[in-house]
Design a protein around this motif. Sequence first.
Motif, mmCIF file in Angstrom:
data_model
loop_
_atom_site.group_PDB
_atom_site.id
_atom_site.type_symbol
_atom_site.label_atom_id
_atom_site.label_comp_id
_atom_site.label_asym_id
_atom_site.label_seq_id
_atom_site.Cartn_x
_atom_site.Cartn_y
_atom_site.Cartn_z
ATOM 1 N N VAL A 65 0.828 -1.210 0.000
ATOM 2 C CA VAL A 65 0.000 0.000 0.000
ATOM 3 C C VAL A 65 0.860 1.257 0.000
ATOM 4 O O VAL A 65 0.567 2.232 -0.698
ATOM 5 N N PHE A 66 1.947 1.242 0.772
ATOM 6 C CA PHE A 66 2.788 2.433 0.900
ATOM 7 C C PHE A 66 3.967 2.433 -0.063
ATOM 8 O O PHE A 66 4.905 3.205 0.093
ATOM 9 N N GLN A 67 3.935 1.514 -1.040
ATOM 10 C CA GLN A 67 4.855 1.545 -2.176
ATOM 11 C C GLN A 67 6.320 1.365 -1.779
ATOM 12 O O GLN A 67 7.205 2.053 -2.277
ATOM 13 N N HIS A 68 6.569 0.419 -0.884
ATOM 14 C CA HIS A 68 7.951 0.098 -0.517
ATOM 15 C C HIS A 68 8.434 -1.044 -1.411
ATOM 16 O O HIS A 68 7.924 -2.160 -1.311
ATOM 17 N N PRO A 69 9.399 -0.805 -2.280
ATOM 18 C CA PRO A 69 9.811 -1.842 -3.234
ATOM 19 C C PRO A 69 10.652 -2.956 -2.620
ATOM 20 O O PRO A 69 10.876 -3.969 -3.267
ATOM 21 N N SER A 70 11.126 -2.783 -1.394
ATOM 22 C CA SER A 70 11.971 -3.811 -0.780
ATOM 23 C C SER A 70 11.603 -3.973 0.689
ATOM 24 O O SER A 70 10.997 -3.092 1.308
ATOM 25 N N ILE A 71 11.994 -5.110 1.245
ATOM 26 C CA ILE A 71 11.735 -5.383 2.659
ATOM 27 C C ILE A 71 12.504 -4.407 3.544
ATOM 28 O O ILE A 71 11.998 -3.967 4.586
ATOM 29 N N SER A 391 2.605 2.758 -9.082
ATOM 30 C CA SER A 391 1.942 2.713 -7.780
ATOM 31 C C SER A 391 2.358 1.504 -6.958
ATOM 32 O O SER A 391 2.381 1.567 -5.726
ATOM 33 N N PHE A 392 2.667 0.391 -7.624
ATOM 34 C CA PHE A 392 3.049 -0.822 -6.900
ATOM 35 C C PHE A 392 4.536 -1.131 -7.030
ATOM 36 O O PHE A 392 4.981 -2.210 -6.656
#
Length: 440
Positions: A65-71, A391-392
């Motif tokens: 949801v908050f568009q974090h591409p990595s852990i 967005s994702f």
Amino acid sequence: MASIAQKSLFCWHDVEALGDLHRLRLVLENLPDEELMQQLEQRRGRGRNEYPVRAMWNSLVAGIVFQHPSIEQLRRELLRNGQLRDLCGFDPTRGSDAVPSASAYSRFLSTLRKRSIREALVRVFTSLVDQCYRELPGFGRRLGADGKGIASVARRRGKGAGDRRGEHDADWGCHEYVYQNERGEVQKSVKKWFGFTVHLLADTEYELPVAFTVSRASKHEVPVMRKLIRSLDRHRPHILKAAEVFTADRGYDDGTLIDLLWHEHRIKPVIDIRNLWKDGEETKLVAGTPNVVYDYQGTVSCVCMATGTQREMAYRGFEEKRGTLKYGCPAVHYGYECAGKASCPLASCIRIPLSTDRRVFTPLARSSYRWKREYAKRTALERIHSRLDRSFSLELHTIRGQEKLSVHLTLVFSVMSALALGRVRENQPNQMRSLVRPAA
């Protein structure tokens, strides 16, 4: 810089944060994930519960949801944002110590890829799609298909099968695009990537996913889509029964696919066509007529017997029981003066069977205005692909492996559908495609 102490009844930062958290809450409340949670908790059993299953799952959803591409980016956000930790369900008494380690997330993601867990995750997505069919008027009537290339984070295959960090599933894909530039010159562009292709079937009115599958980049789109449609026929036949129109670009121009859609499922294919006429002819004669011709795009014309003038015939509709397209005389329909009318062997109309050429002649005539309107809806797939990238954050992903990508996309499409349903249920249908805008 001079600092001024000023009292305030509220802080705008708190309001903005609340809006973001409300957006996450909207997704979490509309995800039918209880079965998945029970399976994950059962799998953990009496093992260490330092990082609860439900909290870790909620935090993964938050990362989407908050568009974090990595852990690691997700972990940094959790470490600094106590409100987010509380909403995800982490123990508030532990503070930042409640945030799972990178290795804990790695093990959790590995668990999600286990077959039984992965099947439960897929059921979350399919349940959301079924809810869309029940709650969104007309959902699934107009379907569109397209393939999207997704590059692996790796640039080549791993050296050994035992290398867990290597890429062992991806291969090279290539797309060629032919177009005309501003000067009318034919140009060709080639896109190559090392990775995978996601084959997506989506509703083109609501711009929401209906079904998808992931393959290696080298797989052609048409056979994969045929396989996906046959799978839907076996396991989720209501999707094909509800569908009326199927739109796709010319990459899906295939007679077998058209037959599958129309003759087996009565879905009208609206698929752009390639020019496969190799002998250089511009038109072909309709069988049984001396002066009616058609081109590879399905435009039917008659040739005046006296002057040789070629005029496009008037489309009069599709006769399903006969399996024919009906075309009218242009002189009668449009009021032309035809010098050869007296000697013309045609009556006021002509019927052309679809079997004449199943690629050229389809239930929705290619020359009709409706075909053009329906085909214009195909751009919905391009907008979905754009949301996946931006967005994702798929254009910034750090994923290796087909199985990992499939799990990630299942989560992404589930979030997309849950957010849309949440917006509708909160009377915000105009924001159902908005991932970034906070929920009101």
